[in-house]
Design a protein around this motif. Structure first.
Motif, mmCIF file in Angstrom:
data_model
loop_
_atom_site.group_PDB
_atom_site.id
_atom_site.type_symbol
_atom_site.label_atom_id
_atom_site.label_comp_id
_atom_site.label_asym_id
_atom_site.label_seq_id
_atom_site.Cartn_x
_atom_site.Cartn_y
_atom_site.Cartn_z
ATOM 1 N N VAL A 247 0.949 -1.195 -0.008
ATOM 2 C CA VAL A 247 -0.049 0.009 -0.079
ATOM 3 C C VAL A 247 0.871 1.028 0.287
ATOM 4 C CG1 VAL A 247 -1.787 1.337 1.391
ATOM 5 C CG2 VAL A 247 -2.007 -1.138 1.264
ATOM 6 N N LEU A 248 1.970 1.209 0.805
ATOM 7 C CA LEU A 248 2.886 2.417 1.017
ATOM 8 C C LEU A 248 3.325 2.644 -0.648
ATOM 9 C CD1 LEU A 248 4.369 4.559 2.390
ATOM 10 C CD2 LEU A 248 6.171 2.979 3.113
ATOM 11 N N GLU A 249 3.975 1.470 -1.093
ATOM 12 C CA GLU A 249 4.557 1.699 -2.560
ATOM 13 C C GLU A 249 3.705 2.180 -3.390
ATOM 14 O OE1 GLU A 249 6.160 -2.182 -3.111
ATOM 15 O OE2 GLU A 249 7.299 -2.237 -1.440
ATOM 16 N N GLU A 250 2.334 1.849 -3.429
ATOM 17 C CA GLU A 250 1.521 2.197 -4.292
ATOM 18 C C GLU A 250 1.132 3.789 -4.155
ATOM 19 O OE1 GLU A 250 -1.414 2.230 -7.506
ATOM 20 O OE2 GLU A 250 0.308 1.024 -6.862
ATOM 21 N N SER A 251 1.069 4.206 -2.891
ATOM 22 C CA SER A 251 0.848 5.696 -2.517
ATOM 23 C C SER A 251 1.928 6.449 -3.277
ATOM 24 C CB SER A 251 0.964 5.961 -0.929
ATOM 25 O OG SER A 251 -0.323 5.348 -0.267
ATOM 26 N N LEU A 252 3.252 5.831 -3.137
ATOM 27 C CA LEU A 252 4.535 6.682 -3.731
ATOM 28 C C LEU A 252 4.328 6.612 -5.173
ATOM 29 C CD1 LEU A 252 7.296 5.297 -1.168
ATOM 30 C CD2 LEU A 252 6.366 7.901 -1.466
ATOM 31 N N ARG A 253 3.845 5.509 -5.764
ATOM 32 C CA ARG A 253 3.575 5.302 -7.277
ATOM 33 C C ARG A 253 2.854 6.421 -7.538
ATOM 34 N NH1 ARG A 253 0.910 3.868 -11.037
ATOM 35 N NH2 ARG A 253 -0.793 3.258 -9.664
ATOM 36 N N LYS A 254 1.584 6.517 -7.089
ATOM 37 C CA LYS A 254 0.663 7.646 -7.363
ATOM 38 C C LYS A 254 1.224 8.851 -7.477
ATOM 39 C CE LYS A 254 -3.521 4.891 -6.124
ATOM 40 N NZ LYS A 254 -4.474 5.547 -7.336
ATOM 41 N N LEU A 255 2.177 9.012 -6.492
ATOM 42 C CA LEU A 255 2.671 10.640 -6.178
ATOM 43 C C LEU A 255 3.527 10.779 -7.305
ATOM 44 C CD1 LEU A 255 2.759 12.887 -4.269
ATOM 45 C CD2 LEU A 255 4.814 11.596 -3.107
ATOM 46 N N GLY A 256 4.203 9.840 -8.097
ATOM 47 C CA GLY A 256 5.119 9.978 -9.194
ATOM 48 C C GLY A 256 6.388 9.440 -8.951
ATOM 49 N N VAL A 257 6.602 8.627 -7.700
ATOM 50 C CA VAL A 257 7.906 8.176 -7.448
ATOM 51 C C VAL A 257 8.116 6.934 -8.276
ATOM 52 C CG1 VAL A 257 9.240 6.839 -5.850
ATOM 53 C CG2 VAL A 257 7.775 8.562 -5.181
ATOM 54 N N GLU A 258 9.415 6.995 -9.086
ATOM 55 C CA GLU A 258 9.817 5.891 -10.126
ATOM 56 C C GLU A 258 10.836 4.903 -9.542
ATOM 57 O OE1 GLU A 258 9.711 7.415 -14.298
ATOM 58 O OE2 GLU A 258 10.060 9.341 -13.260
ATOM 59 N N LYS A 259 11.192 3.843 -10.025
ATOM 60 C CA LYS A 259 12.258 3.121 -9.648
ATOM 61 C C LYS A 259 13.325 3.521 -10.736
ATOM 62 C CE LYS A 259 10.035 -0.313 -6.942
ATOM 63 N NZ LYS A 259 9.757 -2.170 -6.720
ATOM 64 N N LEU A 260 14.387 4.037 -10.471
ATOM 65 C CA LEU A 260 15.428 4.428 -11.479
ATOM 66 C C LEU A 260 16.684 3.990 -11.169
ATOM 67 C CD1 LEU A 260 14.185 7.957 -12.235
ATOM 68 C CD2 LEU A 260 13.901 6.119 -13.670
ATOM 69 N N SER A 261 17.308 3.076 -12.089
ATOM 70 C CA SER A 261 18.826 2.756 -11.841
ATOM 71 C C SER A 261 19.950 3.810 -12.070
ATOM 72 C CB SER A 261 19.116 1.398 -12.505
ATOM 73 O OG SER A 261 19.246 1.665 -13.794
ATOM 74 N N LYS A 262 20.989 3.531 -11.580
ATOM 75 C CA LYS A 262 22.044 4.253 -11.876
ATOM 76 C C LYS A 262 22.225 4.702 -13.541
ATOM 77 C CE LYS A 262 26.901 5.166 -10.840
ATOM 78 N NZ LYS A 262 28.294 4.682 -10.182
ATOM 79 N N ASP A 263 22.235 3.678 -14.268
ATOM 80 C CA ASP A 263 22.296 3.624 -15.376
ATOM 81 C C ASP A 263 21.242 4.240 -16.262
ATOM 82 O OD1 ASP A 263 24.479 2.066 -15.352
ATOM 83 O OD2 ASP A 263 23.357 0.203 -15.769
#
Length: 671
Positions: A247-263
């Motif tokens: 649920v927390l991860e979904e809240s952040l995803r809705k906010l716009g948080v992305e999983k981005l690697s160093k590459d």
């Protein structure tokens, strides 16, 4: 004589005889009493012997009655426990859905029932009863786990971005959607930053959202307590982690948080990356001050009384989300350094400092130690990278090797870039002082900032000196240096840099500006002023005339005509050339024109007044005296306007902008 003696002895004898008789009777009585008492003792012994069986039977009967009473009472207690166990079993078999409170009471009752029979060693059926109760308790706890999971899932919903924005102070609420690049903080972070805004952010009041309804939390707490008592702590942690973390991860995803690697970060264009950094700063503030703070509150309430369990659950719920946020920061901090990144690095460092106290408070306990350490490590890494970038900038300014000259001698793009850079730095004074305090040994942070700023300005000046040598015209060299150092002085005087660099720096560099202006005037106009001097006008041979057309003091008419021709040619050449030069500052431009006019016009008027009649009395005087003093003054007003360049100014600027970074281009647009 003998008779009286006999009469005296008889009474004594009689009394003695009577005493012996009395003693004899007394002895006889004593013997009789002893005999009688001995007879009684024998009889009592016989009686006691006869009564002993009766006494034994009576004692046995009394003990039997006592044992019966105890047995009856024990039976009543056992029967009562059986009744309670039956009641608990009935409630448990119905399940927790109808009446969860009664269900929890039944579990407590069943536990007490098991404890009772475990303590009743003499009850032969205890083992069977205990086994039955334990089996029933296992089923009850299993249903309890299902109920806990169902209740937690039902009331755990992602928080919509709009709800989170409502929890922010008004000054920090975005004007647009947070998912849009560059829009999350409402403004570009590097250009909207200010110390005042930063202080407001730290002092603002945040209201964490309600993640689970308050009426549900006590119920979940009771369920959790029962699971802990049943030894199901790890299962409890797993259920809570799996439910709340997603649920927390979904809240952040809705906010716009992305999983981005160093590459991913390395491949991004700077404009895109800069916007994502601005979003990240906003996300960090929302995540820590709102979402993580609210999650901690839920854990503390739900697992009240079990501090270590609360810390463990909170750590496992937030670990993945924290990793996503911090890993982006690490990727930026470890990416290739460049001057334009300094401001976003300082912005990122500031937000990490701002949320430091919240992180220490929210992520408390041993299980959260790794998260606290990761946040602290990122803060230090950002500070280190920012400081290294700062050092790189100073070195880059001094070693900038752009060979293309500014054709019109105006302010060089490097100058405007560096000055804008320094002005932006002063928006981060407290942050920079913090950096110096962390990494520098000794000295006041304010003096260190002043020292670094002076070094940057000196590096710029050194570079400009080198660039000025590209000009073939020495007058243009001094005009170029005058323009650029004046721009530096003016910018410092109009900014907070003045307080840091001091009046001495300003006054010293104003004198340098004046020195270059004087050198320009001397070199640029010295030759033409020589044409207006009397030296060389006398002739040792040939005809000479006076001012009235007759013979005079030996001034050669031919030489005067030649002087006027040379003056006209040189002035026209200067006009054509220097009207293409630029002095962008209006006040400085007018001052320089006036300085030239103050030496040129009086000399010209004097020369025309003295030697003009020699030409005017001859043929075609207008061929030699082309300009009046007023004409010269008007034409001087066209100097330094940057007119008639072979290449449009916009194209020149574009050429320079391409020589610098993208942020350089953005800064130039503001100049």
């Amino acid at each position: 004589m003998g008779i009286p003696a006999t009469m005296g002895a008889d009474p004594l004898s009689e009394r003695a005889a009577m005493m012996r008789e009395s003693l004899h009777k007394s002895q006889t009585i004593t013997d009789n009493v002893v005999s009688i008492l001995g007879s009684f003792d024998h009889r009592l012994s016989a009686l006691e012997t006869a009564m002993r069986p009766t006494q034994i039977r009576t004692h046995s009967i009394r003990k039997a009655h006592e044992n019966i009473d105890k047995t009856l009472k024990s039976a009543e207690v056992i029967l009562a426990q059986f009744d309670l166990a039956h009641q608990a079993e009935t409630t448990i078999l119905r399940g927790p859905h109808e009446d969860l409170e009664s269900y929890l009471e039944a579990i407590d009752l069943l536990r007490r029932n098991i404890h009772f029979f475990s303590s009743s060693k003499g009850f032969k059926s205890s083992e069977g009863v205990i086994n039955h109760a334990n089996g029933l308790l296992t089923k009850a706890i299993s249903k309890l786990e299902d109920e806990f999971k169902q209740q937690l899932t039902t009331y755990s919903k992602p928080v919509e971005p709009e709800r989170l924005f409502d929890c922010l102070p008004n000054s920090l609420r975005p004007s647009g959607s947070p998912g849009n690049q560059g829009d999350a903080s409402g403004n570009h972070p590097s250009h909207s930053h200010s110390e005042h805004h930063n202080n407001d952010a730290e002092a603002a009041v945040y209201t964490p959202p309600t993640l689970i309804p308050p009426r549900v939390l006590p119920l979940l707490h009771d369920l959790a307590v029962q699971m802990v008592q049943a030894g199901q702590q790890q299962q409890l942690v797993k259920i809570y982690r799996d439910t709340r973390s997603s649920v927390l991860e979904e809240s952040l995803r809705k906010l716009g948080v992305e999983k981005l690697s160093k590459d991913d970060v390395q491949k991004m264009q700077w404009e895109v990356l800069e916007a994502k950094i601005g979003n990240w700063i906003h996300f960090m503030r929302i995540a820590v001050k709102l979402l993580f703070a609210a999650e901690r509150k839920v854990c503390d309430q739900l697992f009240g009384g079990f501090d270590s369990l609360s810390d463990q659950c909170f750590s496992e719920v937030t670990a993945s989300s924290v990793l996503v946020l911090l890993s982006f920061g690490e990727a930026i901090a470890r990416s290739k350094r460049s001057p334009e990144k300094l401001f976003v690095l300082l912005d990122m460092y500031e937000i990490m400092r701002e949320i430091h106290s919240e992180i220490e408070m929210i992520f408390k306990g041993k299980t959260c130690a790794e998260i606290r350490e990761s946040a602290s490590s990122l803060t230090k890494r950002l500070a280190q990278t920012a400081q290294e970038t700062f050092g790189d900038f100073e070195e880059a300014v001094e070693k900038d090797a752009t060979k293309t000259a500014v054709l019109d001698g105006t302010v060089h793009p490097l100058t405007s870039y560096v000055i804008n850079y320094v002005k932006f730095l002063f928006d981060y004074q407290s942050t920079l002082r913090q950096l110096f305090q962390e990494f520098e040994n000794g000295g006041e942070s304010g003096s260190q900032l002043a020292s670094v700023t002076m070094r940057i300005m000196q590096a710029l000046q050194t570079n400009l000196d080198g660039k000025s040598k590209q000009y073939k015209d020495t007058a243009l060299t001094h005009l170029f240096l005058m323009n650029n150092i004046h721009y530096m002085v003016r910018s410092v005087r109009r900014s907070e840099a003045k307080d840091l660099l001091g009046d001495d720096w300003v006054q010293r560099h104003r004198r340098i500006v004046q020195q270059h202006a004087n050198q320009y005037k001397r070199i640029g106009w010295g030759k033409i002023l020589q044409c207006l001097s009397i030296q060389g006008l006398t002739s040792s041979g040939g005809s000479t005339v006076g001012g009235d057309g007759g013979n005079s003091s030996g001034v050669s008419r031919a030489l005067v005509k030649d002087r006027f021709k040379i003056f006209n040619m040189q002035f026209e050449e200067l006009h054509q050339k220097q009207s293409q030069w630029t002095v962008p500052d209006t006040e400085l431009r007018e001052s320089l024109r006036l300085a030239v006019a103050e030496v040129l016009l009086p000399a010209y008027r004097s020369f025309v007044k003295r030697f003009g009649p020699l030409v005017e009395n001859g043929k075609n005087p207008q061929k030699y005296i082309r300009y009046s003093a007023e004409d010269l003054e008007r034409m001087l007003g066209e100097f330094f306007e940057g007119k008639n360049l072979n290449e449009p100014k916009s194209l020149v600027a574009i050429g320079f902008r391409r020589a610098y970074s993208s942020v350089f281009y953005m800064l130039l647009k503001d100049v």
